[in-house]
Design a protein around this motif. Structure first.
Motif, PDB file in Angstrom:
ATOM      1  N   THR A 109       0.826  -1.209   0.000  1.00 34.89           N
ATOM      2  CA  THR A 109       0.000   0.000   0.000  1.00 34.89           C
ATOM      3  C   THR A 109       0.862   1.262   0.000  1.00 34.89           C
ATOM      4  N   ALA A 110       0.364   2.257  -0.699  1.00 36.41           N
ATOM      5  CA  ALA A 110       1.050   3.556  -0.721  1.00 36.41           C
ATOM      6  C   ALA A 110       0.422   4.530   0.261  1.00 36.41           C
ATOM      7  N   ASN A 111      -0.660   4.115   0.902  1.00 33.57           N
ATOM      8  CA  ASN A 111      -1.364   4.972   1.858  1.00 33.57           C
ATOM      9  C   ASN A 111      -0.659   4.893   3.217  1.00 33.57           C
ATOM     10  N   PRO A 112      -0.007   5.966   3.680  1.00 31.35           N
ATOM     11  CA  PRO A 112       0.756   5.885   4.936  1.00 31.35           C
ATOM     12  C   PRO A 112      -0.113   5.583   6.159  1.00 31.35           C
ATOM     13  N   ALA A 113      -1.344   6.112   6.150  1.00 31.07           N
ATOM     14  CA  ALA A 113      -2.232   5.851   7.289  1.00 31.07           C
ATOM     15  C   ALA A 113      -2.593   4.375   7.364  1.00 31.07           C
ATOM     16  N   TYR A 114      -2.945   3.779   6.210  1.00 26.07           N
ATOM     17  CA  TYR A 114      -3.262   2.356   6.181  1.00 26.07           C
ATOM     18  C   TYR A 114      -2.045   1.529   6.587  1.00 26.07           C
ATOM     19  N   LYS A 115      -0.882   1.900   6.048  1.00 25.85           N
ATOM     20  CA  LYS A 115       0.348   1.157   6.337  1.00 25.85           C
ATOM     21  C   LYS A 115       0.631   1.136   7.840  1.00 25.85           C
ATOM     22  N   GLU A 116       0.510   2.294   8.469  1.00 26.84           N
ATOM     23  CA  GLU A 116       0.849   2.397   9.891  1.00 26.84           C
ATOM     24  C   GLU A 116      -0.203   1.729  10.776  1.00 26.84           C
ATOM     25  N   ARG A 117      -1.454   1.819  10.392  1.00 25.13           N
ATOM     26  CA  ARG A 117      -2.499   1.198  11.209  1.00 25.13           C
ATOM     27  C   ARG A 117      -2.447  -0.328  11.102  1.00 25.13           C
ATOM     28  N   VAL A 118      -2.148  -0.834   9.939  1.00 26.47           N
ATOM     29  CA  VAL A 118      -2.010  -2.293   9.806  1.00 26.47           C
ATOM     30  C   VAL A 118      -0.737  -2.759  10.521  1.00 26.47           C
ATOM     31  N   SER A 119       0.307  -1.944  10.509  1.00 30.03           N
ATOM     32  CA  SER A 119       1.508  -2.277  11.280  1.00 30.03           C
ATOM     33  C   SER A 119       1.179  -2.365  12.763  1.00 30.03           C
ATOM     34  N   PHE A 120       0.374  -1.426  13.246  1.00 40.97           N
ATOM     35  CA  PHE A 120      -0.057  -1.446  14.648  1.00 40.97           C
ATOM     36  C   PHE A 120      -0.873  -2.691  14.948  1.00 40.97           C
ATOM     37  N   ALA A 121      -1.772  -3.054  14.021  1.00 37.47           N
ATOM     38  CA  ALA A 121      -2.579  -4.266  14.201  1.00 37.47           C
ATOM     39  C   ALA A 121      -1.701  -5.510  14.211  1.00 37.47           C
ATOM     40  N   LEU A 122      -0.689  -5.542  13.354  1.00 35.16           N
ATOM     41  CA  LEU A 122       0.254  -6.662  13.348  1.00 35.16           C
ATOM     42  C   LEU A 122       1.004  -6.752  14.676  1.00 35.16           C
ATOM     43  N   ALA A 123       1.447  -5.597  15.161  1.00 36.62           N
ATOM     44  CA  ALA A 123       2.159  -5.568  16.444  1.00 36.62           C
ATOM     45  C   ALA A 123       1.282  -6.118  17.555  1.00 36.62           C
TER      46      ALA A 123
END
Length: 413
Positions: A109-123
């Motif tokens: 994804t190129a969407n930074p908000a999506y990228k960071e929120r999914v990273s948080f969900a992964l964490a």
């Protein structure tokens, strides 16, 4: 047909024409490859927000099953959004392929908000599954700019706990320091872990402040009060430490660190030279611990010695016979004296000889050389007696025991 009827028919035909045109336009919109029906995407978003993650994943998947025009910005944006909700939902329901799906989305994804929120969900997925090392890089890449205040607090604590578990204490401490001051679900835990870190690095004032906040809470009252009592001891308020230890020992429910509280109380009384009072606490610790440090063993032995309980003193001191340091030398000197007081001169000679062979305490070695030589003389070991007395006169020519040693030495010669 009159004029009114003709006008009514015209109006009806006009309405039919308008409805037909609208239906044709709607039909064209539904099948137009650039305008995929957003119904399933809307449902996926609503279902996710309501916590219905399994059906949200199904709705997002149905939306993604449609055909998209790769050159349509709107289509690609909606597709990215659907993949975002699908990745989040799969993690929430612990789907077998959820982690791989989320990682793939983060990479693509190129969407930074999506990228960071999914990273948080992964964490958080890794955190829930106690894969704390794997969680760290995803917490670190989830910017707080795209998290709510509650999520920011959760992220700080959970990342701090991951650091703590991996022994990266320097990274964990500032995060715990922040969390302990924020009112939320991790406030008390933040105070606990910050207190532990402060305690371990010797910041007793900081540790005490955090521990006192949670000492009587149900989740911590079985552990934290011990730390509070011990901190008083380390801060020099040993009477307060003793009072706290005694108070906690008397509680109906036994604390997790009950043995250590007995040791703390015994230590405080030992330092006050109240050996008879210290003994019951030391004995409790000794009888209920699987491993005793040599210093603790010496202290209980010394209490027995000072209260004339030489039999028990001997039992404890004998366990220190192989200790090659100043404590071991002192223990052997006391052991020799205990044997003398109980009439076992043979064992006394052995203990004093062991003490004489150590060089950590000159005074004890000097006295032990005389006593070992004297006992060897009395028990008919002239060579050993001669060796000990000669060693005394050579190493300590100004010894107050020199006169007695010379007399014995003359008799031996």
């Amino acid at each position: 047909m009159n004029l009114r009827q003709r006008l009514s028919i015209k109006r009806s035909l006009a309405c039919i024409t308008v409805v037909t045109l609208l239906c044709s336009q709607a039909s064209a919109q539904i099948h137009h490859p650039e305008l995929v029906n957003p119904r399933w995407l809307t449902l996926a978003e609503e279902q996710y927000q309501q916590g219905n993650y399994a059906v949200a994943a199904q709705s997002a998947a149905k939306f993604l099953g449609a055909k998209f025009n790769p050159v349509s910005t709107r289509s690609m944006t909606e597709k990215d959004k659907a993949q975002y909700y699908l990745a989040l939902s799969l993690l929430k329901i612990n789907a077998p392929h959820g982690v791989d799906s989320a990682k793939s989305f983060v990479d693509q994804t190129a969407n930074p908000a999506y990228k960071e929120r999914v990273s948080f969900a992964l964490a958080q997925y890794y955190f829930r599954h106690e894969q704390l090392t794997e969680a760290i890089p995803y917490y670190e890449s989830a910017s707080i700019a795209n998290l709510s205040n509650r999520e920011i607090a959760d992220s700080k604590f959970e990342l701090a706990y991951c650091y703590f578990n991996s022994r990266q204490f320097d990274k964990a401490e500032p995060l715990f320091a922040t969390i302990k001051e924020i009112d939320g679900k991790y406030t008390n835990a933040g105070n606990y872990y910050y207190g532990l870190l402060a305690y371990n690095k010797g910041d007793y004032a900081g540790a005490l402040k955090s521990f006192q906040r949670i000492a009587e809470l149900p989740d911590y009252k079985n552990i934290v009060p011990y730390y509070v009592a011990e901190i008083y001891y380390f801060m020099g308020n040993k009477q307060k430490a003793l009072d706290e230890a005694r108070r906690l020992i008397k509680r109906p429910e036994k604390l997790y660190y009950d043995n250590e509280l007995h040791l703390l109380a015994g230590q405080c009384l030992f330092e006050q030279e109240k050996f008879a009072e210290a003994l019951p606490y030391f004995e409790h610790y000794y009888n209920n611990s699987t491993k005793i440090r040599k210093e603790e063993l010496y202290e209980i032995a010394y209490c027995y010695y000072q209260t004339n309980n030489y039999k028990n003193a001997i039992t404890s001191l004998k366990d220190l016979s192989g200790t090659q340091d100043s404590l071991g030398q002192t223990a052997m000197y006391l052991l020799g004296d205990c044997y003398l007081k109980t009439g076992d001169k043979k064992s006394a000679r052995s203990a004093f000889s062991t003490c004489a062979d150590l060089n950590f305490n000159a005074g004890q070695r000097e006295a032990s050389l005389l006593l070992a030589g004297k006992l060897a003389y009395e028990q008919g070991y002239p060579d050993e007696a001669t060796m000990r007395l000669r060693q005394l006169l050579t190493d300590y020519p100004q010894s107050p025991y020199a006169s007695e040693a010379k007399t014995l030495f003359s008799d031996l010669l």
